[in-house]
Design a protein around this motif. Sequence first.
Motif, mmCIF file in Angstrom:
data_model
loop_
_atom_site.group_PDB
_atom_site.id
_atom_site.type_symbol
_atom_site.label_atom_id
_atom_site.label_comp_id
_atom_site.label_asym_id
_atom_site.label_seq_id
_atom_site.Cartn_x
_atom_site.Cartn_y
_atom_site.Cartn_z
ATOM 1 N N ASP A 11 81.679 99.580 -24.802
ATOM 2 C CA ASP A 11 82.127 100.801 -25.456
ATOM 3 C C ASP A 11 81.293 100.977 -26.719
ATOM 4 O OD1 ASP A 11 84.050 101.437 -23.551
ATOM 5 O OD2 ASP A 11 85.552 100.174 -24.510
ATOM 6 N N LEU A 12 80.421 101.974 -26.672
ATOM 7 C CA LEU A 12 79.516 102.281 -27.765
ATOM 8 C C LEU A 12 80.069 103.470 -28.542
ATOM 9 C CD1 LEU A 12 76.246 102.200 -25.627
ATOM 10 C CD2 LEU A 12 77.200 100.326 -26.962
ATOM 11 N N PRO A 14 80.619 106.913 -29.196
ATOM 12 C CA PRO A 14 80.336 108.003 -28.261
ATOM 13 C C PRO A 14 79.227 108.948 -28.710
ATOM 14 C CG PRO A 14 82.693 107.713 -28.446
ATOM 15 C CD PRO A 14 82.052 106.822 -29.495
ATOM 16 N N GLU A 15 79.157 109.197 -29.990
ATOM 17 C CA GLU A 15 78.156 110.139 -30.491
ATOM 18 C C GLU A 15 76.731 109.581 -30.420
ATOM 19 O OE1 GLU A 15 79.782 107.910 -34.098
ATOM 20 O OE2 GLU A 15 80.556 108.686 -32.194
ATOM 21 N N HIS A 16 76.604 108.266 -30.201
ATOM 22 C CA HIS A 16 75.283 107.636 -30.154
ATOM 23 C C HIS A 16 74.968 106.969 -28.811
ATOM 24 C CE1 HIS A 16 74.845 108.296 -34.404
ATOM 25 N NE2 HIS A 16 75.937 107.605 -34.674
ATOM 26 N N ALA A 17 75.896 106.971 -27.886
ATOM 27 C CA ALA A 17 75.727 106.192 -26.652
ATOM 28 C C ALA A 17 74.467 106.576 -25.883
ATOM 29 C CB ALA A 17 76.960 106.344 -25.766
ATOM 30 N N HIS A 18 74.214 107.858 -25.708
ATOM 31 C CA HIS A 18 73.030 108.265 -24.923
ATOM 32 C C HIS A 18 71.731 107.838 -25.610
ATOM 33 C CE1 HIS A 18 74.732 110.406 -21.513
ATOM 34 N NE2 HIS A 18 75.685 110.802 -22.332
ATOM 35 N N VAL A 19 71.685 107.945 -26.924
ATOM 36 C CA VAL A 19 70.474 107.552 -27.665
ATOM 37 C C VAL A 19 70.280 106.039 -27.583
ATOM 38 C CG1 VAL A 19 69.415 107.449 -29.951
ATOM 39 C CG2 VAL A 19 70.577 109.523 -29.210
ATOM 40 N N ARG A 51 81.413 104.816 -23.032
ATOM 41 C CA ARG A 51 81.477 103.612 -22.201
ATOM 42 C C ARG A 51 80.260 103.550 -21.272
ATOM 43 N NH1 ARG A 51 86.994 101.896 -19.900
ATOM 44 N NH2 ARG A 51 87.029 101.095 -22.018
ATOM 45 N N VAL A 52 79.676 102.354 -21.204
ATOM 46 C CA VAL A 52 78.539 102.101 -20.327
ATOM 47 C C VAL A 52 78.904 100.931 -19.419
ATOM 48 C CG1 VAL A 52 76.118 101.384 -20.235
ATOM 49 C CG2 VAL A 52 76.891 102.963 -22.025
ATOM 50 N N ASN A 53 78.693 101.123 -18.129
ATOM 51 C CA ASN A 53 78.929 100.071 -17.143
ATOM 52 C C ASN A 53 77.591 99.481 -16.731
ATOM 53 O OD1 ASN A 53 81.862 100.360 -16.762
ATOM 54 N ND2 ASN A 53 81.293 102.402 -16.099
ATOM 55 N N VAL A 54 77.543 98.163 -16.635
ATOM 56 C CA VAL A 54 76.314 97.448 -16.294
ATOM 57 C C VAL A 54 76.566 96.646 -15.025
ATOM 58 C CG1 VAL A 54 74.663 95.687 -17.060
ATOM 59 C CG2 VAL A 54 75.676 97.264 -18.731
ATOM 60 N N PHE A 55 75.592 96.694 -14.122
ATOM 61 C CA PHE A 55 75.645 95.890 -12.908
ATOM 62 C C PHE A 55 74.287 95.216 -12.729
ATOM 63 C CE2 PHE A 55 74.914 95.397 -8.310
ATOM 64 C CZ PHE A 55 75.951 94.531 -8.022
ATOM 65 N N GLU A 56 74.313 93.902 -12.500
ATOM 66 C CA GLU A 56 73.078 93.136 -12.298
ATOM 67 C C GLU A 56 73.241 92.256 -11.063
ATOM 68 O OE1 GLU A 56 72.017 90.841 -15.791
ATOM 69 O OE2 GLU A 56 73.056 92.281 -17.069
ATOM 70 N N ARG A 57 72.101 92.013 -10.388
ATOM 71 C CA ARG A 57 72.094 91.040 -9.284
ATOM 72 C C ARG A 57 70.862 90.157 -9.452
ATOM 73 N NH1 ARG A 57 72.114 93.432 -3.531
ATOM 74 N NH2 ARG A 57 69.852 93.420 -3.758
ATOM 75 N N GLY A 84 75.967 101.121 -34.725
ATOM 76 C CA GLY A 84 77.379 100.863 -34.957
ATOM 77 C C GLY A 84 77.903 99.761 -34.068
ATOM 78 N N PRO A 85 79.157 99.388 -34.287
ATOM 79 C CA PRO A 85 79.729 98.277 -33.525
ATOM 80 C C PRO A 85 79.974 98.652 -32.068
ATOM 81 C CG PRO A 85 81.406 99.310 -34.870
ATOM 82 C CD PRO A 85 80.093 99.979 -35.223
ATOM 83 N N ILE A 86 79.987 97.622 -31.248
ATOM 84 C CA ILE A 86 80.325 97.805 -29.843
ATOM 85 C C ILE A 86 81.459 96.858 -29.479
ATOM 86 C CG2 ILE A 86 77.972 98.484 -29.221
ATOM 87 C CD1 ILE A 86 77.696 95.703 -27.882
ATOM 88 N N VAL A 87 82.185 97.236 -28.473
ATOM 89 C CA VAL A 87 83.188 96.372 -27.872
ATOM 90 C C VAL A 87 82.708 96.152 -26.445
ATOM 91 C CG1 VAL A 87 85.587 96.169 -27.142
ATOM 92 C CG2 VAL A 87 85.028 97.306 -29.306
ATOM 93 N N ALA A 88 82.592 94.903 -26.057
ATOM 94 C CA ALA A 88 82.044 94.624 -24.740
ATOM 95 C C ALA A 88 82.806 93.506 -24.060
ATOM 96 C CB ALA A 88 80.566 94.252 -24.856
#
Length: 117
Positions: A11-12, A14-19, A51-57, A84-88
């Motif tokens: 969770d980034l 919101p106003e900066h997540a895309h950047v 919110r950004v979802n990450v998937f790795e294999r 800014g801070p993130i919650v992950a």
Amino acid sequence: MSMILIWAQMDLPPEHAHVIIEEAKPLIEAALAEPGCEIYTWSHDPYVPGRVNVFERWTSEAELAAHFKNPAYTDMGKQLRSRGPIVAQSRKYRVDAQGPIYDETRTPRADFFDLVS
């Protein structure tokens, strides 16, 4: 050999997540170029702003361990916190079996019907 899956949710602001994600693309691309990295994808959650979802294999624990020492990983935290801070939260999974979802009749099945005992 078991494959390794990683799921993460960040969770980034919101106003900066895309950047933040746009600026992280070189690190994401570097991870994709690492040996053993088969999938490394980030996506914005359409229902939760920021919110950004990450998937790795990864093909092995050894290659994932090497990734954790690579700048594609070590520099990512600084990049993510740049605005800014993130919650992950994140988890890794070792996969010992895989199979198709649909059987020969195109019926979706939850069991691993194609594994031979």
